[in-house]
Design an enzyme around this catalytic site. Sequence first.
Site, PDB file in Angstrom:
ATOM      1  N   SER A 136       0.820  -1.214   0.000  1.00 37.39           N
ATOM      2  CA  SER A 136       0.000   0.000   0.000  1.00 37.39           C
ATOM      3  C   SER A 136       0.852   1.262   0.000  1.00 37.39           C
ATOM      4  CB  SER A 136      -0.874  -0.014   1.262  1.00 37.39           C
ATOM      5  OG  SER A 136      -1.427   1.256   1.500  1.00 37.39           O
ATOM      6  N   GLU A 138       0.253   3.594   1.779  1.00 40.77           N
ATOM      7  CA  GLU A 138       0.340   4.020   3.182  1.00 40.77           C
ATOM      8  C   GLU A 138       1.737   3.767   3.745  1.00 40.77           C
ATOM      9  OE1 GLU A 138      -1.921   5.306   5.831  1.00 40.77           O
ATOM     10  OE2 GLU A 138      -2.593   6.164   3.952  1.00 40.77           O
ATOM     11  N   TYR A 160      -1.372   0.331  10.620  1.00 37.87           N
ATOM     12  CA  TYR A 160      -1.709  -0.300   9.334  1.00 37.87           C
ATOM     13  C   TYR A 160      -0.516  -0.225   8.382  1.00 37.87           C
ATOM     14  CZ  TYR A 160      -3.726  -0.794   4.633  1.00 37.87           C
ATOM     15  OH  TYR A 160      -3.970  -1.183   3.339  1.00 37.87           O
TER      16      TYR A 160
HETATM   17  P1  NAP Z   1     -11.592  -4.546   1.693  1.00 35.76           P
HETATM   18  O1  NAP Z   1     -12.706  -4.231   0.775  1.00 35.76           O
HETATM   19  O2  NAP Z   1     -11.610  -3.995   3.078  1.00 35.76           O
HETATM   20  O3  NAP Z   1     -11.490  -6.151   1.798  1.00 35.76           O
HETATM   21  C1  NAP Z   1     -10.707  -6.774   2.769  1.00 35.76           C
HETATM   22  C2  NAP Z   1     -10.849  -8.278   2.645  1.00 35.76           C
HETATM   23  O4  NAP Z   1      -9.994  -8.890   3.630  1.00 35.76           O
HETATM   24  C3  NAP Z   1     -12.265  -8.803   2.903  1.00 35.76           C
HETATM   25  O5  NAP Z   1     -12.550  -9.796   1.939  1.00 35.76           O
HETATM   26  C4  NAP Z   1     -12.142  -9.449   4.278  1.00 35.76           C
HETATM   27  O6  NAP Z   1     -12.975 -10.586   4.437  1.00 35.76           O
HETATM   28  C5  NAP Z   1     -10.699  -9.947   4.225  1.00 35.76           C
HETATM   29  N1  NAP Z   1     -10.166 -10.268   5.548  1.00 35.76           N
HETATM   30  C6  NAP Z   1     -10.161  -9.481   6.656  1.00 35.76           C
HETATM   31  N2  NAP Z   1      -9.627 -10.153   7.696  1.00 35.76           N
HETATM   32  C7  NAP Z   1      -9.293 -11.387   7.228  1.00 35.76           C
HETATM   33  C8  NAP Z   1      -8.726 -12.541   7.825  1.00 35.76           C
HETATM   34  N3  NAP Z   1      -8.389 -12.598   9.130  1.00 35.76           N
HETATM   35  N4  NAP Z   1      -8.519 -13.646   7.057  1.00 35.76           N
HETATM   36  C9  NAP Z   1      -8.879 -13.626   5.732  1.00 35.76           C
HETATM   37  N5  NAP Z   1      -9.433 -12.566   5.126  1.00 35.76           N
HETATM   38  C10 NAP Z   1      -9.633 -11.457   5.857  1.00 35.76           C
HETATM   39  O7  NAP Z   1     -10.188  -4.117   1.051  1.00 35.76           O
HETATM   40  P2  NAP Z   1      -9.829  -3.743  -0.479  1.00 35.76           P
HETATM   41  O8  NAP Z   1     -10.045  -2.289  -0.669  1.00 35.76           O
HETATM   42  O9  NAP Z   1     -10.471  -4.728  -1.377  1.00 35.76           O
HETATM   43  O10 NAP Z   1      -8.241  -3.945  -0.461  1.00 35.76           O
HETATM   44  C11 NAP Z   1      -7.660  -5.195  -0.796  1.00 35.76           C
HETATM   45  C12 NAP Z   1      -6.245  -5.235  -0.275  1.00 35.76           C
HETATM   46  O11 NAP Z   1      -5.480  -4.198  -0.844  1.00 35.76           O
HETATM   47  C13 NAP Z   1      -6.111  -5.065   1.235  1.00 35.76           C
HETATM   48  O12 NAP Z   1      -5.016  -5.844   1.650  1.00 35.76           O
HETATM   49  C14 NAP Z   1      -5.763  -3.597   1.403  1.00 35.76           C
HETATM   50  O13 NAP Z   1      -5.060  -3.393   2.608  1.00 35.76           O
HETATM   51  C15 NAP Z   1      -4.914  -3.381   0.186  1.00 35.76           C
HETATM   52  N6  NAP Z   1      -4.898  -2.034  -0.385  1.00 35.76           N
HETATM   53  C16 NAP Z   1      -6.061  -1.410  -0.683  1.00 35.76           C
HETATM   54  C17 NAP Z   1      -6.032  -0.159  -1.294  1.00 35.76           C
HETATM   55  C18 NAP Z   1      -7.311   0.549  -1.668  1.00 35.76           C
HETATM   56  O14 NAP Z   1      -7.236   1.762  -1.915  1.00 35.76           O
HETATM   57  N7  NAP Z   1      -8.424  -0.132  -1.790  1.00 35.76           N
HETATM   58  C19 NAP Z   1      -4.799   0.435  -1.589  1.00 35.76           C
HETATM   59  C20 NAP Z   1      -3.634  -0.243  -1.278  1.00 35.76           C
HETATM   60  C21 NAP Z   1      -3.684  -1.497  -0.688  1.00 35.76           C
HETATM   61  P3  NAP Z   1     -14.390 -10.576   5.245  1.00 35.76           P
HETATM   62  O15 NAP Z   1     -15.442 -10.284   4.237  1.00 35.76           O
HETATM   63  O16 NAP Z   1     -14.480 -11.961   5.753  1.00 35.76           O
HETATM   64  O17 NAP Z   1     -14.271  -9.530   6.313  1.00 35.76           O
HETATM   65  O1  F7E Z   2      -8.996   8.300   3.809  1.00 33.68           O
HETATM   66  C1  F7E Z   2      -9.257  11.786   4.939  1.00 33.68           C
HETATM   67  C2  F7E Z   2      -8.398  10.846   5.745  1.00 33.68           C
HETATM   68  O2  F7E Z   2     -10.104   6.283   4.753  1.00 33.68           O
HETATM   69  C3  F7E Z   2      -8.450   9.119   2.809  1.00 33.68           C
HETATM   70  C4  F7E Z   2      -7.303   2.239   2.356  1.00 33.68           C
HETATM   71  O3  F7E Z   2      -7.804   1.543   1.252  1.00 33.68           O
HETATM   72  O4  F7E Z   2      -6.027   3.707   0.952  1.00 33.68           O
HETATM   73  C5  F7E Z   2      -7.021   3.677   1.957  1.00 33.68           C
HETATM   74  O5  F7E Z   2      -6.579   4.369   3.112  1.00 33.68           O
HETATM   75  C6  F7E Z   2      -8.132  10.493   3.376  1.00 33.68           C
HETATM   76  C7  F7E Z   2      -7.368  10.448   4.713  1.00 33.68           C
HETATM   77  O6  F7E Z   2      -8.390   6.049   2.890  1.00 33.68           O
HETATM   78  C8  F7E Z   2     -12.583  11.642   6.333  1.00 33.68           C
HETATM   79  O7  F7E Z   2      -7.861  11.497   6.889  1.00 33.68           O
HETATM   80  C9  F7E Z   2     -11.167  13.195   5.777  1.00 33.68           C
HETATM   81  O8  F7E Z   2      -6.347  11.396   4.676  1.00 33.68           O
HETATM   82  O9  F7E Z   2     -10.597   6.929   2.368  1.00 33.68           O
HETATM   83  P1  F7E Z   2      -9.628   6.852   3.466  1.00 33.68           P
HETATM   84  P2  F7E Z   2      -6.873   5.909   3.379  1.00 33.68           P
HETATM   85  O10 F7E Z   2      -6.723   6.115   4.831  1.00 33.68           O
HETATM   86  O11 F7E Z   2      -6.035   6.754   2.480  1.00 33.68           O
HETATM   87  C10 F7E Z   2      -4.761   3.127   1.319  1.00 33.68           C
HETATM   88  C11 F7E Z   2      -3.851   3.220   0.131  1.00 33.68           C
HETATM   89  C12 F7E Z   2      -4.897   1.772   1.889  1.00 33.68           C
HETATM   90  O12 F7E Z   2      -4.018   0.926   1.741  1.00 33.68           O
HETATM   91  C13 F7E Z   2      -6.013   1.559   2.842  1.00 33.68           C
HETATM   92  O13 F7E Z   2      -6.315   0.175   3.002  1.00 33.68           O
HETATM   93  O14 F7E Z   2      -9.363  11.145   3.670  1.00 33.68           O
HETATM   94  N1  F7E Z   2     -10.600  11.984   5.481  1.00 33.68           N
HETATM   95  N2  F7E Z   2     -12.381  13.001   6.291  1.00 33.68           N
HETATM   96  C14 F7E Z   2     -11.453  11.004   5.815  1.00 33.68           C
HETATM   97  N3  F7E Z   2     -11.353   9.668   5.714  1.00 33.68           N
HETATM   98  C15 F7E Z   2     -12.416   8.927   6.136  1.00 33.68           C
HETATM   99  N4  F7E Z   2     -12.359   7.579   6.021  1.00 33.68           N
HETATM  100  N5  F7E Z   2     -13.532   9.505   6.653  1.00 33.68           N
HETATM  101  C16 F7E Z   2     -13.679  10.866   6.776  1.00 33.68           C
HETATM  102  O15 F7E Z   2     -14.690  11.364   7.247  1.00 33.68           O
END
Ligand code: NAP
Ligand code: F7E
Length: 345
Positions: A136, A138, A160
């Site tokens: 990520s 992050e 995280y």
């Molecule tokens: P998401 O919608 O929150 O999905 C997370 C998945 O992880 C769900 O299927 C959940 O299953 C599963 N999970 C949680 N705890 C688990 C456990 N103990 N064992 C097995 N599975 C488990 O996340 P996403 O947005 O699709 O992201 C996919 C991956 O990419 C994650 O690793 C996230 O950290 C990473 N990532 C996301 C972003 C983004 O912007 N979306 C960016 C960079 C990296 P349940 O349904 O059973 O809870």
């Molecule tokens: O926040 C700001 C908050 O929760 C984005 C995950 O998929 O991407 C995601 O993480 C920004 C942050 O995503 C609110 O402070 C303001 O700066 O949508 P977010 P995230 O934290 O960037 C990374 C790449 C991952 O890997 C993660 O799994 O938005 N923000 N106001 C807010 N965020 C939330 N959630 N809610 C608010 O009200």
Amino acid sequence: MSKRALITGVTGQDGSYLAEHLIGLGYEVWGLSRGQANPRKDRIAQLIPGLRFVDGDLMDQGSLVSAVDAVQPDEVYNLGAISFVPMSWQQAELVTEVNGTGVLRVLEAIRLVSGLNKPSAGGDTSGQIRFYQASSSEMFGKVVEAPQSESTSFHPRSPYGVAKAYGHYITLNYRESYGMYGVSGILFNHESPRRGAEFVTRKISLAVAQIKLGLQDRLSLGNLDAVRDWGFAGDYVRAMHLMLQQDSPGDYVVGTGRMHSVRDAARIAFECVGLDWEEHVVVDPGLVRPAEVETLCADSSNARQELGWEPEVDFAELMRMMVESDLNQAQLVRDYGAMLSGARW
Ligand code: NAP
Ligand code: F7E
């Protein structure tokens, strides 16, 4: 014979798009599902009829060995994680276990099932199970340069991000220690109508729909100045697959290279339905994070040049797609409610 893929996190946003993409390419796709009577499994099974399931949990080593052994995959995509950053301050140990040690458990399952008993660097990776880790942006956290590429150092700002950095390095280490074909995609934020309601873009699109229909008046947000490089999840899963098709394993940054603030996201989303965001958004200091990632922007030159990957959906289109989807849903729910309240039993 068709290739077989195993996806952890198949019930999540990315898992669902990746499963659809791989099935479209002719793969036999298995999703790891956890828990008893998981309602998200039923939903995804309805959405993607060809998808198969195997039980397992990233917290349980034995279940992962059994799952890999049962499926005998060509490719494993580790997308499972607790992905909401604020939760990682509340349950830091759990997030570290699932998002960090969980990666090690999947690598160990692959190693054991493949019989890779001894460390041997630089081995032949042909015929091996290929492994993708969901790293990520992050991990860049308090960024040391802009834009961020594969060579930018990490400075994570949340438990995280720290756990993801461990997952990233242990994947690299298994590549170097055992000659495994393991890669990490360092993906920047990506969204869609399937995004969890807790993330800021979806929180906004859901609220815009409710406000447009007169069902809600205010939307509380935290840091409006935070800047992200937001793309469409459907575009990003293509990059995941491409990373596992290369001759040799490598890590890639995936993002659009475009930056927008949370304020921009709100403005664009409200504009989609002809409303002024400033009349509805209020700032709640309680939503501001203890250590914020202020700004992120991807340099995806390597992914573009070496994988031939390009994003297709821009930010304004993405926000429109999400707002329209949530508005359609909200209208259906409202009309159904009206129909029920007018019904004579
Ligand atoms: P998401 O919608 O929150 O999905 C997370 C998945 O992880 C769900 O299927 C959940 O299953 C599963 N999970 C949680 N705890 C688990 C456990 N103990 N064992 C097995 N599975 C488990 O996340 P996403 O947005 O699709 O992201 C996919 C991956 O990419 C994650 O690793 C996230 O950290 C990473 N990532 C996301 C972003 C983004 O912007 N979306 C960016 C960079 C990296 P349940 O349904 O059973 O809870
Ligand atoms: O926040 C700001 C908050 O929760 C984005 C995950 O998929 O991407 C995601 O993480 C920004 C942050 O995503 C609110 O402070 C303001 O700066 O949508 P977010 P995230 O934290 O960037 C990374 C790449 C991952 O890997 C993660 O799994 O938005 N923000 N106001 C807010 N965020 C939330 N959630 N809610 C608010 O009200």
